[in-house]
Design a protein around this motif. Structure first.
Motif, short mmCIF file in Angstrom:
data_model
loop_
_atom_site.label_atom_id
_atom_site.label_comp_id
_atom_site.label_asym_id
_atom_site.label_seq_id
_atom_site.Cartn_x
_atom_site.Cartn_y
_atom_site.Cartn_z
N VAL A 232 0.83 -1.20 0.00
CA VAL A 232 0.00 0.00 0.00
C VAL A 232 0.87 1.25 0.00
N TYR A 233 1.92 1.25 0.81
CA TYR A 233 2.84 2.39 0.85
C TYR A 233 3.46 2.65 -0.53
N THR A 234 3.91 1.59 -1.19
CA THR A 234 4.53 1.74 -2.50
C THR A 234 3.55 2.32 -3.52
N ILE A 235 2.32 1.84 -3.48
CA ILE A 235 1.32 2.31 -4.44
C ILE A 235 0.97 3.78 -4.21
N VAL A 236 0.70 4.14 -2.96
CA VAL A 236 0.28 5.53 -2.70
C VAL A 236 1.41 6.52 -2.93
N GLU A 237 2.66 6.08 -2.81
CA GLU A 237 3.80 6.98 -3.02
C GLU A 237 4.17 7.16 -4.50
N THR A 238 3.51 6.39 -5.38
CA THR A 238 3.81 6.56 -6.81
C THR A 238 3.40 7.94 -7.31
N THR A 239 2.47 8.59 -6.63
CA THR A 239 2.08 9.93 -7.04
C THR A 239 3.23 10.92 -6.90
N ASP A 240 4.18 10.64 -6.01
CA ASP A 240 5.35 11.52 -5.83
C ASP A 240 6.57 11.01 -6.59
N TYR A 241 6.75 9.68 -6.65
CA TYR A 241 7.98 9.12 -7.22
C TYR A 241 7.82 8.59 -8.64
N GLY A 242 6.57 8.29 -9.04
CA GLY A 242 6.36 7.70 -10.36
C GLY A 242 6.46 6.19 -10.32
N TRP A 243 5.93 5.53 -11.36
CA TRP A 243 5.85 4.08 -11.38
C TRP A 243 7.16 3.40 -11.75
N THR A 244 8.03 4.10 -12.46
CA THR A 244 9.27 3.47 -12.91
C THR A 244 10.49 3.92 -12.11
N SER A 245 10.28 4.65 -11.04
CA SER A 245 11.40 5.15 -10.24
C SER A 245 12.06 4.02 -9.46
N THR A 246 13.29 4.29 -9.02
CA THR A 246 14.01 3.32 -8.19
C THR A 246 13.26 3.06 -6.89
N HIS A 247 12.68 4.11 -6.32
CA HIS A 247 11.93 3.98 -5.07
C HIS A 247 10.78 2.98 -5.25
N THR A 248 9.99 3.15 -6.32
CA THR A 248 8.82 2.30 -6.53
C THR A 248 9.22 0.86 -6.84
N THR A 249 10.18 0.68 -7.72
CA THR A 249 10.57 -0.68 -8.11
C THR A 249 11.23 -1.44 -6.96
N SER A 250 12.05 -0.75 -6.16
CA SER A 250 12.73 -1.43 -5.06
C SER A 250 11.75 -1.82 -3.96
N PHE A 251 10.88 -0.88 -3.58
CA PHE A 251 9.89 -1.19 -2.54
C PHE A 251 8.87 -2.21 -3.04
N GLY A 252 8.49 -2.09 -4.32
CA GLY A 252 7.55 -3.05 -4.89
C GLY A 252 8.13 -4.45 -4.92
N ALA A 253 9.41 -4.56 -5.28
CA ALA A 253 10.06 -5.87 -5.29
C ALA A 253 10.15 -6.46 -3.90
N ALA A 254 10.44 -5.61 -2.91
CA ALA A 254 10.50 -6.09 -1.53
C ALA A 254 9.14 -6.58 -1.06
N ALA A 255 8.07 -5.84 -1.41
CA ALA A 255 6.72 -6.25 -1.02
C ALA A 255 6.35 -7.58 -1.67
N LEU A 256 6.71 -7.75 -2.95
CA LEU A 256 6.41 -8.99 -3.66
C LEU A 256 7.17 -10.17 -3.05
N ALA A 257 8.44 -9.94 -2.69
CA ALA A 257 9.23 -11.01 -2.08
C ALA A 257 8.63 -11.44 -0.74
N LEU A 258 8.20 -10.47 0.06
CA LEU A 258 7.57 -10.80 1.33
C LEU A 258 6.27 -11.58 1.13
N LEU A 259 5.51 -11.19 0.12
CA LEU A 259 4.24 -11.86 -0.15
C LEU A 259 4.47 -13.29 -0.61
N LEU A 260 5.45 -13.49 -1.47
CA LEU A 260 5.78 -14.85 -1.92
C LEU A 260 6.27 -15.71 -0.75
N ALA A 261 7.07 -15.11 0.12
CA ALA A 261 7.54 -15.84 1.29
C ALA A 261 6.37 -16.24 2.19
#
Length: 502
Positions: A232-261
């Motif tokens: 949720v944090y990653t999604i709501v922060e895309t309005t400031d950082y954008g969808w392809t930013s390092t911030h979004t991709t890194s936090f999104g990858a971390a969230a996905l890894a936690l979900l898969l785990a």
């Protein structure tokens, strides 16, 4: 012989009175559950109308102001699943009342806040209370009403609260802010929360849950809560950082890894936090995905239609709330009246398909609103199919999502259903608002007028929202199975059934 004969009618009267009292008690319990849920849902939108006043009074920056909303959304979306499972383990009544008390106390702190940091911290706690309250509500509703026809009616009431509460929040927020101050959008929760908590203690049946020893998966709880909050944090922060930013991709990858785990953990755990058997039913899994897509698309209406009314048509807060109110009326008329009857007669899938079609059509109509538009000609004709469609779709989805939940799993199923709604809301808000803003800025750079550029940006978002709902319609048509009655719960055990009627 005479004594026995004379006693029989009296016994029959006592039985009828006992049944009538039990029936009244169940509907009183539903009223309390829906009152608590309505308070939480209202808070999700009532704040939006008051944001300009909050910014002016407390001195929020533009980026900081967004966190008045996000500080609530992040814990709310992240804790629904855990709170739902806790309800199954220690008793849904206890969890519901604890959530109400926490939400009410945090609302009071929000209302007295005089510093930005205090308000944001209070909103975070309020989000926790809202999650704990909401997570178990639907599970308690389906346990209270096991018969298909009664369950359809009860879910209709619940769905009305879920669907129409947001529109009511816009109206209430505008009226309270203009008549008093923004502080009262939080103060109004306090007496409602106190009454609801006291009433819940009196009318809700006590239950013990299946016990912490049946599902104390601490590791799984940490994984899924971290994954959802980070998502949720990653999604709501895309309005400031954008969808392809390092911030979004890194936090999104971390969230996905936690979900898969978390998923791997649930497949191997002896007592999983989220039993994967909940998703074996095709209709349940399909309903969860459809819910996320539908809500994501509907956010183009709930958020951007308000902006169109205010920034293009020049409506103030109160008139904006009144302008959206026909949607609540239509949702109420369908959810409380026709939808339960249609679901009981034809099954939830048959009712869901036309509902999604109407929502997609309404958003498509909004996708054509002009810069010099008229509310009666350009907006109202779209609101009516939106309200009717949502009034048909929401009870159907809730019925499908809970159709295979056993009594011991109803809390986690309820929490999962609400989680998908929150993820869909956050995703829809971030994507649609970002696309609308980007397109507007591009048009302004090309020399378009402010009103024309804003309108074209809103049109784009409405059309994409219509596309998301159309995707939900396609998923519903291909994945869901036709049923005319509520499915039997999977693996319903005798102890769980006894616990539900205790």
């Amino acid at each position: 012989m005479t004594a026995v004969t004379s006693r029989a009618p009296l016994e029959g009267i006592h039985v009828r009175r006992s049944n009538a009292a039990a029936e009244t008690s169940r509907w009183s319990a539903l009223a309390v559950l829906c009152a608590g849920q309505l308070m939480v849902i209202l808070d999700g939108t009532i704040v939006n109308v008051a944001l300009p006043s909050i910014q002016q009074d407390l001195g929020f920056s533009s980026s900081g102001l967004a966190w008045v909303v996000n500080a609530y959304l992040v814990p709310f979306g992240g804790l629904l699943l855990l709170a739902g499972r806790l309800g199954d383990l220690i008793g849904r009544k206890r969890v519901f009342i604890a959530g109400l008390c926490l939400f009410t106390a945090a609302s009071l702190l929000c209302g007295v806040s005089q510093e930005p940091a205090v308000l944001l911290a209070s909103r975070f706690v309020q989000g926790i209370g809202g999650a704990v309250t909401s997570a178990v509500t639907l599970g308690m509703v389906v346990t209270l009403f096991p018969q298909p026809k009664e369950r359809a009616k009860a879910i209709g009431v619940y769905s009305f609260v879920q669907s129409a509460g947001g529109s009511m929040g816009l109206l209430a927020g505008g009226a309270l802010t203009q008549a008093t101050s923004w502080h009262w959008i939080f103060f109004v929760n306090v007496p409602i929360g106190i009454v609801a908590a006291l009433s819940a203690g009196r009318v809700l049946a006590s239950e013990h849950g299946v016990g912490l020893d049946k599902g104390t998966d601490v590791v799984g709880a940490l994984l899924v809560t971290s994954a959802l909050m980070l998502s949720v944090y990653t999604i709501v922060e895309t309005t400031d950082y954008g969808w392809t930013s390092t911030h979004t991709t890194s936090f999104g990858a971390a969230a996905l890894a936690l979900l898969l785990a978390f998923v791997v953990r649930q497949a191997k755990a002896t007592h999983p936090l989220l039993p994967l058997r909940v998703f074996r039913a095709r209709n349940v899994s399909g309903a969860m995905g459809i819910q996320a897509l539908m809500v994501a698309g509907m956010f183009s209406f709930q958020f951007l239609c308000v902006l169109y009314l205010q920034k293009v048509l020049g409506f103030d807060e109160t008139h904006t709330g009144l302008g959206i109110f026909p949607v609540s009326v239509a949702i109420g008329a369908l959810s409380l009246g026709l939808s339960p009857k249609l679901i009981a007669r034809f099954g939830p899938r048959a009712v869901l398909l036309p509902g999604l079609s109407l929502i997609a059509a309404g958003l498509a109509v909004l996708g054509r609103v002009p810069a010099g538009g008229s509310y009666a000609v350009d907006v109202l004709p779209a609101l009516l199919p939106l309200g009717i469609g949502f009034g048909l779709a929401m009870p159907s989805l809730a019925t499908l999502a809970m159709s295979a939940a056993t009594p011991q799993d109803s809390g986690i199923a309820s929490g999962m259903f609400n989680t998908m709604q929150q993820i869909g809301s956050a995703f829809g808000l971030a994507v649609l608002s970002t696309l609308a803003t980007s397109y507007t800025e591009s048009l302004l750079g090309d020399g378009a007028t402010n009103t024309s550029a804003l309108t074209d940006g809103y049109q784009l978002a409405f059309r994409i929202g219509s596309g998301l709902v159309a995707a939900a319609l396609l998923l519903a048509a291909t994945v869901l199975r036709s049923v005319t009655t509520v499915q039997r719960p999977l693996a319903a055990t005798k102890p769980a059934a006894e616990n539900a009627t205790r």
